[in-house]
Structure formats: structure tokens, C-alpha cells
Design a protein around this motif. Structure first.
Motif, PDB file in Angstrom:
ATOM      1  N   GLU A  50      56.101  33.069  49.204  1.00 45.31           N
ATOM      2  CA  GLU A  50      54.729  33.119  49.574  1.00 45.31           C
ATOM      3  C   GLU A  50      54.119  34.265  49.845  1.00 45.31           C
ATOM      4  OE1 GLU A  50      51.488  31.245  49.828  1.00 45.31           O
ATOM      5  OE2 GLU A  50      52.898  29.866  50.116  1.00 45.31           O
ATOM      6  N   ALA A  51      52.967  34.565  49.669  1.00 48.77           N
ATOM      7  CA  ALA A  51      52.136  35.645  49.454  1.00 48.77           C
ATOM      8  C   ALA A  51      50.672  35.472  50.021  1.00 48.77           C
ATOM      9  CB  ALA A  51      52.049  36.914  48.340  1.00 48.77           C
ATOM     10  N   ARG A  52      50.167  36.351  50.953  1.00 53.42           N
ATOM     11  CA  ARG A  52      48.863  36.073  51.610  1.00 53.42           C
ATOM     12  C   ARG A  52      48.223  37.491  51.720  1.00 53.42           C
ATOM     13  NH1 ARG A  52      48.613  31.023  54.469  1.00 53.42           N
ATOM     14  NH2 ARG A  52      49.498  29.664  53.028  1.00 53.42           N
ATOM     15  N   PHE A  53      46.801  37.492  51.646  1.00 53.57           N
ATOM     16  CA  PHE A  53      46.237  38.792  51.931  1.00 53.57           C
ATOM     17  C   PHE A  53      44.924  38.554  52.693  1.00 53.57           C
ATOM     18  CE2 PHE A  53      43.589  37.175  48.543  1.00 53.57           C
ATOM     19  CZ  PHE A  53      42.366  37.768  48.642  1.00 53.57           C
ATOM     20  N   LEU A  54      44.745  39.768  53.400  1.00 56.13           N
ATOM     21  CA  LEU A  54      43.379  39.922  53.898  1.00 56.13           C
ATOM     22  C   LEU A  54      42.880  41.041  53.427  1.00 56.13           C
ATOM     23  CD1 LEU A  54      44.025  38.941  57.755  1.00 56.13           C
ATOM     24  CD2 LEU A  54      42.867  37.543  56.064  1.00 56.13           C
ATOM     25  N   CYS A  55      41.598  41.348  53.079  1.00 53.32           N
ATOM     26  CA  CYS A  55      40.931  42.580  52.287  1.00 53.32           C
ATOM     27  C   CYS A  55      39.550  42.655  52.876  1.00 53.32           C
ATOM     28  CB  CYS A  55      40.948  42.204  50.715  1.00 53.32           C
ATOM     29  SG  CYS A  55      40.426  43.800  50.035  1.00 53.32           S
ATOM     30  N   ARG A  56      39.274  43.695  53.145  1.00 55.71           N
ATOM     31  CA  ARG A  56      37.714  44.417  53.668  1.00 55.71           C
ATOM     32  C   ARG A  56      37.600  45.277  52.379  1.00 55.71           C
ATOM     33  NH1 ARG A  56      38.682  45.966  58.397  1.00 55.71           N
ATOM     34  NH2 ARG A  56      38.956  47.873  58.020  1.00 55.71           N
ATOM     35  N   GLY A  57      36.599  45.043  51.738  1.00 56.39           N
ATOM     36  CA  GLY A  57      36.543  45.774  50.626  1.00 56.39           C
ATOM     37  C   GLY A  57      35.491  45.199  49.586  1.00 56.39           C
ATOM     38  N   CYS A  58      35.197  45.998  48.376  1.00 53.14           N
ATOM     39  CA  CYS A  58      34.529  45.583  47.342  1.00 53.14           C
ATOM     40  C   CYS A  58      34.866  44.452  46.529  1.00 53.14           C
ATOM     41  CB  CYS A  58      34.193  46.775  46.524  1.00 53.14           C
ATOM     42  SG  CYS A  58      35.774  47.010  45.359  1.00 53.14           S
ATOM     43  N   THR A  59      33.838  43.987  45.635  1.00 53.08           N
ATOM     44  CA  THR A  59      34.257  42.777  44.740  1.00 53.08           C
ATOM     45  C   THR A  59      35.802  42.838  44.103  1.00 53.08           C
ATOM     46  OG1 THR A  59      31.941  42.389  44.592  1.00 53.08           O
ATOM     47  CG2 THR A  59      33.406  41.375  42.823  1.00 53.08           C
ATOM     48  N   ALA A  60      35.841  44.140  43.489  1.00 53.03           N
ATOM     49  CA  ALA A  60      37.090  44.206  42.830  1.00 53.03           C
ATOM     50  C   ALA A  60      38.282  44.402  43.461  1.00 53.03           C
ATOM     51  CB  ALA A  60      36.877  45.516  41.817  1.00 53.03           C
ATOM     52  N   SER A  61      38.187  44.911  44.706  1.00 50.34           N
ATOM     53  CA  SER A  61      39.413  44.832  45.626  1.00 50.34           C
ATOM     54  C   SER A  61      39.848  43.600  46.013  1.00 50.34           C
ATOM     55  CB  SER A  61      38.910  45.557  46.939  1.00 50.34           C
ATOM     56  OG  SER A  61      38.986  47.009  46.617  1.00 50.34           O
ATOM     57  N   ILE A  62      38.681  42.688  46.497  1.00 48.98           N
ATOM     58  CA  ILE A  62      39.143  41.127  46.723  1.00 48.98           C
ATOM     59  C   ILE A  62      39.613  40.542  45.558  1.00 48.98           C
ATOM     60  CG2 ILE A  62      38.191  38.964  47.573  1.00 48.98           C
ATOM     61  CD1 ILE A  62      36.199  40.827  49.245  1.00 48.98           C
ATOM     62  N   ALA A  63      39.128  40.555  44.374  1.00 50.92           N
ATOM     63  CA  ALA A  63      39.631  39.945  43.229  1.00 50.92           C
ATOM     64  C   ALA A  63      41.062  40.453  42.814  1.00 50.92           C
ATOM     65  CB  ALA A  63      38.701  40.063  42.167  1.00 50.92           C
ATOM     66  N   SER A  64      41.543  41.789  43.029  1.00 52.91           N
ATOM     67  CA  SER A  64      42.716  42.288  42.795  1.00 52.91           C
ATOM     68  C   SER A  64      43.595  41.906  43.715  1.00 52.91           C
ATOM     69  CB  SER A  64      42.568  43.921  42.888  1.00 52.91           C
ATOM     70  OG  SER A  64      41.667  44.636  41.808  1.00 52.91           O
ATOM     71  N   ALA A  65      43.368  41.549  44.772  1.00 54.63           N
ATOM     72  CA  ALA A  65      44.288  41.246  45.906  1.00 54.63           C
ATOM     73  C   ALA A  65      44.845  39.747  45.789  1.00 54.63           C
ATOM     74  CB  ALA A  65      43.719  41.404  47.344  1.00 54.63           C
ATOM     75  N   SER A  66      43.434  38.866  45.438  1.00 55.58           N
ATOM     76  CA  SER A  66      43.937  37.633  44.907  1.00 55.58           C
ATOM     77  C   SER A  66      44.624  37.315  43.788  1.00 55.58           C
ATOM     78  CB  SER A  66      42.454  36.964  44.544  1.00 55.58           C
ATOM     79  OG  SER A  66      42.603  35.717  44.220  1.00 55.58           O
ATOM     80  N   VAL A  67      44.531  38.115  42.843  1.00 63.36           N
ATOM     81  CA  VAL A  67      45.575  38.094  41.383  1.00 63.36           C
ATOM     82  C   VAL A  67      46.889  38.609  41.972  1.00 63.36           C
ATOM     83  CG1 VAL A  67      45.997  39.493  39.437  1.00 63.36           C
ATOM     84  CG2 VAL A  67      43.903  38.428  39.650  1.00 63.36           C
ATOM     85  N   LEU A  68      46.908  39.775  42.614  1.00 65.79           N
ATOM     86  CA  LEU A  68      48.120  40.314  43.234  1.00 65.79           C
ATOM     87  C   LEU A  68      49.040  39.388  43.802  1.00 65.79           C
ATOM     88  CD1 LEU A  68      50.068  42.711  43.621  1.00 65.79           C
ATOM     89  CD2 LEU A  68      48.740  42.897  45.906  1.00 65.79           C
ATOM     90  N   THR A  69      48.414  38.516  44.799  1.00 65.89           N
ATOM     91  CA  THR A  69      49.275  37.540  45.367  1.00 65.89           C
ATOM     92  C   THR A  69      49.696  36.433  44.583  1.00 65.89           C
ATOM     93  OG1 THR A  69      47.237  36.449  46.148  1.00 65.89           O
ATOM     94  CG2 THR A  69      48.385  37.916  48.038  1.00 65.89           C
ATOM     95  N   GLU A  70      48.917  36.190  43.632  1.00 71.62           N
ATOM     96  CA  GLU A  70      49.420  35.091  42.585  1.00 71.62           C
ATOM     97  C   GLU A  70      50.285  35.472  41.756  1.00 71.62           C
ATOM     98  OE1 GLU A  70      45.938  33.800  40.327  1.00 71.62           O
ATOM     99  OE2 GLU A  70      46.192  32.125  41.359  1.00 71.62           O
TER     100      GLU A  70
END
Length: 117
Positions: A50-70
Motif C-alpha cells: 500500500e502507498a498513500r500521499f499527502l501533497c501541498r503543491g501545484c497541479t503537477a505535483s499532486i498528479a505526480s504523487a497520485s501516479v507515483l503511489t499507483e
């Protein structure tokens, strides 16, 4: 400016939130833009379950974190070592040069997790 995939992951981020019982949790930031990524994983039998994230940042940072965890789920330590910013950006259909720092922040999160597991 952003690909449909970036907007999809920004608007509907996967694996966002806290992760109870995490094997490892790290926080990385980009001091230039101020983005902050908190990444947590549960590792069982040498594999990320399992992998989860919290991100405070720009559109690209949130999208990158989402892809990363997948992309982290189901990978071994060696598989994590092979993850790079370019792979994350490619999965998002590419990032504008001014936003590539977001994929780099995700890679920094992987490197930090590797130091803890």
C-alpha cells in the motif's frame, strides 16, 4: 498546458490520505517552489502493498504523487530503485518543462522511502 492525464490525476487523485500502520513515512519538499510531499508505504514480504500521499503543491505535483503511489504498489525495493522522474512524467503524458520539478519531487519521495525501508 497540461495533458488530460495530469488533469485526471489532479482532479481525482488516487491514494490520497493518511496511511495507518505505515512501515515508513517520509516528507520531502522543493525549496524553490514550496511543494511538499508526504509519502507513506506498507511493505510486506519485500513488496509495497500500500502507498498513500499527502501533497501541498501545484497541479503537477499532486498528479505526480497520485501516479507515483499507483506505480509503487506491487514493486520490490529493486523495482523502486528503478523509478525515476522521467517515468512518472511519461505516465502523465509528459509535463511542461516548468512543471518537471513535480515529477522530481515524486522521485525524491521514492529515494527517501528507500532510505527508511
Amino acid at each position: 498546458m497540461f495533458s488530460e492525464m495530469v488533469l485526471e490525476h489532479f482532479q481525482r487523485p488516487r491514494n490520497a490520505g493518511e496511511l495507518a500502520g505505515a512501515t515508513a513515512t517520509v516528507e520531502v519538499s522543493n525549496p524553490v517552489c514550496g511543494d511538499v510531499l508526504r509519502l507513506a508505504v506498507i511493505m510486506e514480504g519485500g513488496v509495497i502493498r500500500e502507498a498513500r500521499f499527502l501533497c501541498r503543491g501545484c497541479t503537477a505535483s499532486i498528479a505526480s504523487a497520485s501516479v507515483l503511489t499507483e506505480k509503487m504498489k506491487g514493486r520490490t525495493v529493486n523495482g523502486l530503485k528503478e523509478m525515476h522522474a522521467a517515468e512518472i512524467a511519461a505516465e502523465l503524458g509528459g509535463l511542461p518543462p516548468a512543471s518537471f520539478h513535480a515529477a522530481q519531487l515524486a522521485e525524491d519521495g521514492v529515494r527517501a522511502i528507500l532510505g527508511k525501508i
